[in-house]
Every structure is written in structure tokens, then in C-alpha cells.
Design a protein around this motif. Structure first.
Motif, PDB file in Angstrom:
ATOM      1  N   ARG A  58       7.961  24.422  33.872  1.00  0.00           N
ATOM      2  CA  ARG A  58       9.091  24.734  34.747  1.00  0.00           C
ATOM      3  C   ARG A  58       9.689  23.415  35.208  1.00  0.00           C
ATOM      4  O   ARG A  58       8.962  22.546  35.714  1.00  0.00           O
ATOM      5  N   VAL A  59      10.993  23.287  35.020  1.00  0.00           N
ATOM      6  CA  VAL A  59      11.630  21.990  35.265  1.00  0.00           C
ATOM      7  C   VAL A  59      12.660  22.081  36.387  1.00  0.00           C
ATOM      8  O   VAL A  59      13.653  22.792  36.267  1.00  0.00           O
ATOM      9  N   ALA A  60      12.397  21.365  37.470  1.00  0.00           N
ATOM     10  CA  ALA A  60      13.369  21.265  38.568  1.00  0.00           C
ATOM     11  C   ALA A  60      13.997  19.879  38.472  1.00  0.00           C
ATOM     12  O   ALA A  60      13.407  18.894  38.913  1.00  0.00           O
ATOM     13  N   THR A 162       6.661  26.817  26.342  1.00  0.00           N
ATOM     14  CA  THR A 162       8.098  27.009  26.541  1.00  0.00           C
ATOM     15  C   THR A 162       8.537  26.218  27.779  1.00  0.00           C
ATOM     16  O   THR A 162       7.752  25.967  28.683  1.00  0.00           O
ATOM     17  N   ILE A 163       9.807  25.831  27.766  1.00  0.00           N
ATOM     18  CA  ILE A 163      10.360  25.065  28.886  1.00  0.00           C
ATOM     19  C   ILE A 163      11.448  25.900  29.540  1.00  0.00           C
ATOM     20  O   ILE A 163      12.312  26.445  28.842  1.00  0.00           O
ATOM     21  N   GLU A 164      11.389  26.052  30.855  1.00  0.00           N
ATOM     22  CA  GLU A 164      12.467  26.776  31.532  1.00  0.00           C
ATOM     23  C   GLU A 164      12.919  26.028  32.778  1.00  0.00           C
ATOM     24  O   GLU A 164      12.134  25.363  33.443  1.00  0.00           O
ATOM     25  N   ALA A 165      14.188  26.152  33.080  1.00  0.00           N
ATOM     26  CA  ALA A 165      14.751  25.435  34.219  1.00  0.00           C
ATOM     27  C   ALA A 165      14.506  26.209  35.506  1.00  0.00           C
ATOM     28  O   ALA A 165      14.495  27.438  35.517  1.00  0.00           O
ATOM     29  N   VAL A 166      14.296  25.483  36.584  1.00  0.00           N
ATOM     30  CA  VAL A 166      14.188  26.072  37.919  1.00  0.00           C
ATOM     31  C   VAL A 166      15.508  25.810  38.631  1.00  0.00           C
ATOM     32  O   VAL A 166      15.975  24.673  38.680  1.00  0.00           O
ATOM     33  N   ASP A 167      16.110  26.866  39.175  1.00  0.00           N
ATOM     34  CA  ASP A 167      17.423  26.708  39.807  1.00  0.00           C
ATOM     35  C   ASP A 167      17.344  26.267  41.266  1.00  0.00           C
ATOM     36  O   ASP A 167      18.290  25.710  41.799  1.00  0.00           O
TER      37      ASP A 167
END
Lengths: 308, 249
Positions: A58-60, A162-167
Motif C-alpha cells: 500500500r503506497v501513500a 500487488t501495489i495499490e495507492a492509498v488516497d
């Protein structure tokens, strides 16, 4: 169970510590996600996705998380921690700065410097500067834990999470970054080096630390120091190995001109092989050294460098 | 500006600790106790701020058994103006202490709270950060320099790999690292005067805080002892042993 690991960054890149924290998460068991928070951290996210055993990264990625200031980082972790049974970070100065905020805001305790996992709720941690090891059990719904990385071997890098964006973007009007003065060095980082050579008060002055350079180059070693050498002003404090400095556990630790105060031993006694070079054959360092060499370091060091 | 400084009573740092025979905890019977070294640095910093005219009042606070008043008297002798003792015989962990300190912050409204970065008994390194979170105040942890500048404080922090400076709005929470200052020793006349300074005694119940924690201590053991090895006679023998016996070269 599911575990969130807060990644350590070093100048925007994934730091080696994170692979050790993932290993600790595997010892607990369950799905493992990694949180990367910072600004311009895509490369770190890609590196984290390769760590074995990771489900999701999870990418902030936002300016508010640059330099990982405690206030926005704490708010981000509170926002993301729902649904996780454990939140882990390394016991780095970042992990120690941020995780207690999460724990307090979730009204749970935090376990610091965990170096062993007995089960999903029972852990080993050092107390009294490592002079005792406590087994502690947490009945909190969320376990917030910092990991002493020397207690866990790093996981491999053959994964593909998997890579997902944190809003979520935290607000921060309370703290701001002013400056950072980081030691520049081509040598490996103290915490992750396979070989460490450290100098103590016996080195005499800062100039003499150059005697360690050639040996460190030949061995691919990081250079450390005892607190006595730091307090005497020989070298900067980020080189300090010990209870109040870095905790290291390399394959080979060479202590030069270090007497072996308890506070230093607390930082290096888990090294696989310890060598001590000291002119005082009664120095306490010899009680923990696998190989001791009594003599004048100013003669021994050049000889050692030439013969390696 | 009022400065609140938190102190903890711990085993003296010179004492070699022993684990109890039943492995229930570390043995503290008849052991010399003292103020946690990082807390001494916190008191020193607060007193220096007062000497510089930045702080107008220094209030020392502790959570612990009756005997912890000794450490408050030490803080008073070092220059604190008054003290608050939150008395409990329970094992108060970081979260409970932070909750109690948050209540004190609410009551006292200090401009700055200074704590040691960790206590040398449990080595948690949590209370300051937890207090900052609970009071919704910014934090400057592991400080090696604290510079109050109007409505802000610049804190230089000892981080892995070097130093970081952050600017915080006041009020703020600061935790001390070793190099922030060198604490003074209390002088005899100051020790005598400290006995007359005000010391309020409260209980956790007065603040409506539950001290019990959900973390239980199951066992305490001595770490595995490392045995000393051999002395070698020469650099050649050392290199030979490292190559052929230890196989690390």
C-alpha cells in the motif's frame, strides 16, 4: 490474522530493515501487507513488492509524508489499521517515533524491540539494556510492535505482491521539516553490514580512525565506534554501537581499542564472531570475544590490513 | 511559559541487575534506585530554559509508588518549582502513564513538556510519543538540541544515520537523548530547600485513569551468556582462525 508492516525508507529507497520485519511478520503468521509512506516512493514500493511472503504493498505517496514526520504518519496508520490484527515496524528511529502514536490513538499498548515470536500474542523483548529478556503476552485487540531486526533473518526477494495507492492524505499544521544532516558514506549501513569494525577510546583521536578504513575496504565492512569514542568527539554519534546507539549483529565484529563496557556489549554481543584487539589483556571485551589479540593497535592494524 | 517535566524512578544505572529465581521479574529488593538518566537530562533542560528566561515555571511530575517522591525531591533540588506525585503501586506501563500525563497537561496547560526518551528499566521508548498523540500535540523525540523561538520550537533529533531538525508549534512534547545536555548535581543547600517546595499527591483515580494494562509479563530470564574464546598470539594466527575455524573471511 493480517499484519501491516510499515516500511523503513532510506533516502527514498526501501531500507534493508523491512525484509527483517517481514520475516517477523511471517513468524507471527497471516496475510502480510506493507505500507510505504513518503514522497516519490515508487521505487521503494517496487522493491517492497519483491519481498517474499508479501500480499499487498500500500503506497501513500504525498508531500505530507515526506521525511515521515510523526504527526501525519500516526494519522495515516490510524486510518489504515482497521482490519489488521498486528501493525509492525522496525525499531528504527522512525518506527519508534511513529508507532506509539498509533498505539495510543487505538488505546492499546505497544511492544518495543521484539526479538522473538512465541505465538501471535506472545513475544520476547529485551529489558534493562538487554540484561534480561522478558516474555510478554498482549491481550489487546490490535498488537502494535516494533521489531529488533537482528532477531530475524531477512526474507528473500522473489515475490510479486500487488501495489495499490492509498488516497488518504493526513493534515499537518503542527510540525514541519527544517533540515537533515546525514552522514555520507560509500560503506554499508551499520545496521545491515555483514562485517563491522569499531574503534574505541583506545584509538586516541579521530584522525586515527583512518587506520580502520583500509581494513574496512578489504572486508566490505561498516565502521562503528564505542560511546566513549563518540563522547570524546573522535567520530559522530551516528557511528555509535551500543545500548544507546545502533544494535548490530554482523557475521564478524572487530572491536579495536574498546574496553567492553556493558553499554557497548548490549549493542554487539549477538554478533556471530567477535574479535577483540586491545592492549589491556584484562579488558572485559575479551570475556565475550571469540578471538582476542593483546597488543598495540597502532602496530596490529597496519599489519592486519596488509595481510588480509 | 510553563514547562512540565516527567520523571521516573528506576534501578540505578550502575547496578548489575539480577533476575529473580522464579523468573517472575528482575529482583529489585534492596537495590539502589535513582532518577532515570534520560529524565535527569529532561529536568536539566527545563531548568536551563528557566535560567534563560524562556520558562517561567518548571513543574515535575511522576507516576509511581510512594518512594518515587525521592526522585521528585531530586527534581526540586535541581531547580523545579513544584511537583506532582501520582501515587500507585501498580506496574504502570507507558500507555497508562501517558494517559495520566495527558490529564496533567490538560490541567496545567504547559507550553512545553519534556520527558526522557526511554526509561532504562523497561526500555520502551513510548511515553512521550503516546502523550503527544493523546493531547494532539506535535512531538520532537530523541532531542539533541531544543531551541524555543517565539511561537515555535526547533528540535534537532538524533535519527539513524544523522540528525534531523523539525519545527513544532507550541505547545509541544520533547523527549531527550543523551547528548542534549550534561545534567548538574544537586547542591546541599538546594537539597535542603527542595524539602520545602510544594509537592501535591494525587492518585490515578483522581484523574479517572485505569492503570491496569492488557500486556502481562509471563517470564523474565537472563540472556544467553556469551563465552569468551581464545587469545591468539599474532595477526597471522588471527587471520588463520578467521579463515579456517570461524570461516568468516
Amino acid at each position: 490474522m493480517s499484519i501491516l508492516v510499515l516500511a523503513d525508507l532510506h533516502e527514498g529507497q526501501l531500507a534493508g530493515a523491512t525484509a527483517h520485519v517481514v520475516a517477523a511478520a511471517q513468524a507471527i503468521g497471516g496475510d502480510i501487507d506493507i505500507l510505504i509512506a513518503g514522497e516519490g516512493v515508487q521505487a521503494a514500493a517496487d522493491a517492497a513488492a519483491k519481498l517474499d511472503g508479501v500480499n499487498k504493498v500500500r503506497v501513500a505517496d504525498n508531500a505530507v509524508y515526506a521525511h515521515q514526520l510523526a504527526e501525519p504518519m500516526g494519522a495515516l496508520l490510524v486510518e489504515l489499521s482497521d482490519g489488521y490484527s498486528h501493525v509492525l515496524a522496525s525499531a528504527s528511529t522512525t518506527g519508534k517515533n511513529v508507532l506509539p502514536r498509533l498505539a495510543a490513538l487505538k488505546d492499546v499498548s505497544q511492544l518495543s524491540d521484539v526479538l522473538g515470536v512465541e505465538s501471535a500474542d506472545t513475544f520476547l523483548r529485551p529489558i534493562y539494556a538487554g540484561n534480561a529478556i522478558a516474555t510478554v503476552k498482549s491481550d489487546d485487540a490490535l498488537k502494535v510492535i516494533t521489531i529488533r531486526t537482528t532477531g530475524f533473518d531477512a526474507v528473500g526477494e522473489s515475490g510479486s505482491a500487488t501495489i495499490e495507492a492509498v488516497d488518504f492524505v493526513a493534515e499537518n499544521s503542527q510540525s514541519s521539516f527544517v533540515k537533515e544532516e546525514l552522514a555520507q558514506s560509500d560503506r554499508p549501513e551499520l545496521g545491515g553490514a555483514k562485517v563491522v569494525i569499531s574503534g574505541g577510546r583506545g584509538m586516541g583521536n579521530g584522525e586515527n580512525f583512518k587506520l580502520l578504513d583500509g581494513i574496512a575496504d578489504k572486508l566490505g565492512a561498516a565502521i562503528g565506534a564505542s560511546r566513549a569514542a563518540v563522547d570524546a568527539g573522535f567520530v559522530p554519534n551516528d557511528m555509535q554501537v551500543g545500548q544507546t546507539g545502533k544494535i548490530v549483529a554482523p557475521d564478524l565484529y572487530i572491536a579495536v581499542g574498546i574496553s567492553g563496557a556493558i553499554q557497548h556489549l548490549a549493542g554487539m554481543k549477538d554478533s556471530k564472531v567477535i574479535v577483540a584487539i586491545n592492549k589491556d589483556d584484562e579488558a572485559p571485551i575479551f570475556q565475550v570475544a571469540d578471538y582476542g589479540l593483546v597488543g598495540d593497535l597502532f602496530e596490529i592494524l597496519p599489519e592486519l590490513e596488509s595481510k588480509l | 511559559m510553563k514547562v512540565l517535566v516527567a520523571v521516573k524512578r528506576v534501578i540505578d544505572y550502575n547496578v548489575k541487575i539480577r533476575v529473580k529465581a522464579d523468573h517472575s521479574d528482575v529482583d529489585l529488593t534492596n537495590v539502589k534506585m535513582a532518577m532515570n538518566p534520560f529524565c535527569e537530562i529532561a529536568v536539566e533542560e527545563a531548568v536551563r530554559l528557566k535560567e534563560k528566561g524562556v520558562a517561567t515555571e518548571v513543574v515535575a511530575v511522576t507516576v509511581g509508588p510512594k518512594a518515587a517522591q525521592e526522585q521528585l525531591r531530586t527534581a526540586l533540588a535541581l531547580g523545579a518549582d513544584r511537583a506532582i506525585h501520582i501515587e500507585t503501586d501498580e506496574r504502570a506501563e507507558s500507555l497508562a502513564v501517558a494517559k495520566l500525563l495527558a490529564k496533567v497537561v490538560d490541567e496545567e496547560q504547559p507550553g512545553l513538556v519534556i520527558l526522557g526518551k526511554q526509561a532504562i528499566d523497561t526500555d520502551n521508548n513510548q511515553t512521550g510519543q503516546m502523550l503527544a498523540a493523546l493531547t494532539n500535540l506535535p512531538q520532537g523525540t530523541f532531542a539533541s538540541e531544543v531551541a524555543v523561538d517565539g511561537e515555535k520550537v526547533n528540535v534537532t533529533r538524533e535519527i539513524d544515520g544523522g540528525l534531523q531538525t523539525v519545527a513544532l508549534t507550541l505547545p509541544a512534547i520533547v523527549t531527550t537523548d543523551l547528548r542534549l545536555n550534561e545534567p548538574r548535581y544537586a547542591k546541599l543547600p538546594d537539597i535542603m530547600k527542595a524539602k520545602k517546595k510544594p509537592l501535591d499527591v494525587k492518585t490515578p483515580a483522581d484523574y479517572g485513569v485505569e492503570v491496569a494494562s492488557k500486556v502481562s509479563l509471563l517470564k523474565v530470564e537472563s540472556p544467553a551468556e556469551r563465552k569468551g574464546g581464545v587469545k591468539v598470539a599474532s595477526v597471522d594466527e588471527l587471520i588463520d582462525k578467521l579463515k579456517n575455524e570461524a570461516k568468516v573471511l
